[in-house]
Design a protein around this motif. Structure first.
Motif, PDB file in Angstrom:
ATOM      1  N   LEU A   1      -0.949 -10.769   2.736  1.00 55.92           N
ATOM      2  CA  LEU A   1      -2.302 -10.808   3.310  1.00 55.92           C
ATOM      3  C   LEU A   1      -2.524  -9.767   4.413  1.00 55.92           C
ATOM      4  O   LEU A   1      -3.502  -9.014   4.346  1.00 55.92           O
ATOM      5  N   PRO A   2      -1.656  -9.673   5.436  1.00 54.97           N
ATOM      6  CA  PRO A   2      -1.920  -8.673   6.493  1.00 54.97           C
ATOM      7  C   PRO A   2      -1.890  -7.234   5.985  1.00 54.97           C
ATOM      8  O   PRO A   2      -2.690  -6.402   6.438  1.00 54.97           O
ATOM      9  N   PHE A   3      -1.004  -6.931   5.047  1.00 52.70           N
ATOM     10  CA  PHE A   3      -0.920  -5.562   4.537  1.00 52.70           C
ATOM     11  C   PHE A   3      -2.113  -5.234   3.633  1.00 52.70           C
ATOM     12  O   PHE A   3      -2.631  -4.110   3.651  1.00 52.70           O
ATOM     13  N   THR A   4      -2.554  -6.227   2.854  1.00 49.59           N
ATOM     14  CA  THR A   4      -3.751  -6.038   2.042  1.00 49.59           C
ATOM     15  C   THR A   4      -4.971  -5.853   2.932  1.00 49.59           C
ATOM     16  O   THR A   4      -5.864  -5.048   2.636  1.00 49.59           O
ATOM     17  N   PHE A   5      -4.983  -6.580   4.052  1.00 51.67           N
ATOM     18  CA  PHE A   5      -6.086  -6.459   5.014  1.00 51.67           C
ATOM     19  C   PHE A   5      -6.093  -5.067   5.660  1.00 51.67           C
ATOM     20  O   PHE A   5      -7.159  -4.474   5.867  1.00 51.67           O
ATOM     21  N   LEU A   6      -4.919  -4.532   5.963  1.00 48.05           N
ATOM     22  CA  LEU A   6      -4.825  -3.189   6.542  1.00 48.05           C
ATOM     23  C   LEU A   6      -5.348  -2.132   5.567  1.00 48.05           C
ATOM     24  O   LEU A   6      -6.026  -1.177   5.972  1.00 48.05           O
TER      25      LEU A   6
ATOM     26  N   CYS B   1       5.633  -5.381  -0.666  1.00 45.99           N
ATOM     27  CA  CYS B   1       5.685  -5.124  -2.116  1.00 45.99           C
ATOM     28  C   CYS B   1       4.622  -5.927  -2.849  1.00 45.99           C
ATOM     29  O   CYS B   1       4.004  -5.427  -3.805  1.00 45.99           O
ATOM     30  N   GLY B   2       4.395  -7.169  -2.413  1.00 42.68           N
ATOM     31  CA  GLY B   2       3.389  -8.008  -3.051  1.00 42.68           C
ATOM     32  C   GLY B   2       1.992  -7.446  -2.892  1.00 42.68           C
ATOM     33  O   GLY B   2       1.183  -7.475  -3.829  1.00 42.68           O
ATOM     34  N   SER B   3       1.705  -6.900  -1.719  1.00 44.68           N
ATOM     35  CA  SER B   3       0.397  -6.302  -1.467  1.00 44.68           C
ATOM     36  C   SER B   3       0.171  -5.097  -2.371  1.00 44.68           C
ATOM     37  O   SER B   3      -0.893  -4.959  -3.003  1.00 44.68           O
ATOM     38  N   GLY B   4       1.170  -4.237  -2.476  1.00 43.72           N
ATOM     39  CA  GLY B   4       1.057  -3.059  -3.342  1.00 43.72           C
ATOM     40  C   GLY B   4       0.941  -3.433  -4.805  1.00 43.72           C
ATOM     41  O   GLY B   4       0.164  -2.825  -5.563  1.00 43.72           O
ATOM     42  N   ALA B   5       1.718  -4.451  -5.221  1.00 50.34           N
ATOM     43  CA  ALA B   5       1.671  -4.892  -6.617  1.00 50.34           C
ATOM     44  C   ALA B   5       0.302  -5.454  -6.971  1.00 50.34           C
ATOM     45  O   ALA B   5      -0.244  -5.155  -8.039  1.00 50.34           O
ATOM     46  N   THR B   6      -0.272  -6.250  -6.065  1.00 46.34           N
ATOM     47  CA  THR B   6      -1.589  -6.838  -6.310  1.00 46.34           C
ATOM     48  C   THR B   6      -2.644  -5.752  -6.489  1.00 46.34           C
ATOM     49  O   THR B   6      -3.435  -5.790  -7.435  1.00 46.34           O
ATOM     50  N   ALA B   7      -2.637  -4.771  -5.580  1.00 49.63           N
ATOM     51  CA  ALA B   7      -3.602  -3.670  -5.679  1.00 49.63           C
ATOM     52  C   ALA B   7      -3.394  -2.898  -6.989  1.00 49.63           C
ATOM     53  O   ALA B   7      -4.366  -2.505  -7.651  1.00 49.63           O
ATOM     54  N   GLY B   8      -2.124  -2.707  -7.360  1.00 53.67           N
ATOM     55  CA  GLY B   8      -1.825  -1.987  -8.592  1.00 53.67           C
ATOM     56  C   GLY B   8      -2.323  -2.711  -9.825  1.00 53.67           C
ATOM     57  O   GLY B   8      -2.945  -2.105 -10.721  1.00 53.67           O
ATOM     58  N   TRP B   9      -2.068  -4.027  -9.896  1.00 56.54           N
ATOM     59  CA  TRP B   9      -2.522  -4.793 -11.056  1.00 56.54           C
ATOM     60  C   TRP B   9      -4.046  -4.767 -11.157  1.00 56.54           C
ATOM     61  O   TRP B   9      -4.614  -4.611 -12.254  1.00 56.54           O
TER      62      TRP B   9
END
Length: 306
Positions: free
Chosen positions: A44-49, A240-248
């Motif tokens: 969540l925080p990395f996706t928010f950034l 890694c989860g933040s990057g994977a979510t954006a990628g998918w």
């Protein structure tokens, strides 16, 4: 742009593999459910950034989400949380390997949903590639238990009518609902693809963090406490989860959910490589056979699209 989804799907699968490895490492410290939750709460925080950087620093236009896009995003997030919880239940079964194997039917269900509900027509070679890929993943899920290829086929056939398999198929169906839900959310947002992807990513991760956080508070409160106690060691899984979510999400915007997840099954090959390098596990001859089938299935799907 036509081929971008392939590279994005492989990139997302690679990040998801690393995320899973970090989660596996955290299980002794925070438990199975706690290790599952860090994929959401610390993403969540990395996706928010990423959200702040993209829309407020680079000044990209924030897309307007209609009710349909929000609804599909919620369905996708809800299905992903339900899938996670059901997967943990499968682990409690004595013959959980069969359940885990049949949870990989997600790609097949995604294809069926897109064919019969969304009226998407796939080329025969893609259909064959998807079916072969699903079988290869099921094969690989069982292959570690034996060095004999015939024994793997026997184990798979015997597991068809077990309670664990029923749960596995159900989790595959629910995860398919998640992937199709995310794709439907993205294509219902007007505007640039990246804007929609980043906006819906933060919305999905927020919904997931809230829903599973509430569940943990009521049913696994001790593991929820440990999640925050071990926050430093959990951060890599979040990144890694933040990057994977954006990628998918980006891949779903560029191709069908079934095609993206079919290529994304390369994650299993990545996970085997990580098991060899980091966890010092040995690869069985049966696993090599399964890897070959999976590679062929992925190449068939890619070939049909290029």
């Amino acid at each position: 742009m036509d081929y971008l989804w392939i590279f994005v799907a492989i990139f997302a699968a690679a990040l998801q593999t690393f995320r899973s490895a970090f989660q596996k490492r955290m299980i002794p410290d925070i438990g199975k459910f706690g290790a599952t939750y860090i994929r959401f709460i610390y993403a969540l925080p990395f996706t928010f950034l990423i959200f702040i950087f993209w829309f407020f620093i680079l000044k990209n236009e924030i897309p307007k989400l209609n009710n349909l896009a929000i609804f599909y995003c919620f369905i996708g997030a809800l299905c992903q949380v339900l899938f996670t919880l059901l997967l943990m239940i499968i682990f409690s079964f004595r013959n959980f390997a069969a359940g885990i194997a049949f949870s990989k039917t997600e790609v097949l269900f995604a294809a069926l949903i897109e064919i019969f509900i969304l009226n998407i027509v796939f080329l025969p070679i893609i259909n064959f590639g998807i079916i072969l890929g699903v079988f290869a993943v099921i094969f690989l899920s069982v292959a570690k238990e034996t060095t004999n290829i015939n024994d793997v086929f026997i184990k798979i056939s015997k597991s068809f009518f077990t309670f664990s398999t029923l749960f596995g198929v159900l989790t595959g169906l629910i995860l398919a609902g998640s992937t199709v839900g995310y794709r439907m959310a993205i294509i219902n947002v007007e505007g640039h693809i990246l804007n929609a992807t980043i906006y819906l990513s933060i919305l999905a991760v927020f919904i997931q963090s809230i829903m599973m956080g509430i569940w943990l508070y009521y049913y696994k409160r001790n593991e929820l406490r440990l999640v925050f106690q071990f926050w430093k060691k959990s951060l890599p899984a979040g990144i890694c989860g933040s990057g994977a979510t954006a990628g998918w999400f980006l891949a779903f915007a560029l191709a069908t959910a079934a095609e993206v997840r079919a290529v994304g099954q390369i994650e299993l090959i990545f996970s085997i490589i990580i098991s060899i390098i980091f966890f010092k596990e040995k690869v069985q001859r049966t696993e090599i056979f399964g890897i070959c089938m999976l590679i062929i299935s992925i190449l068939l799907v890619i070939y049909a699209r290029i």
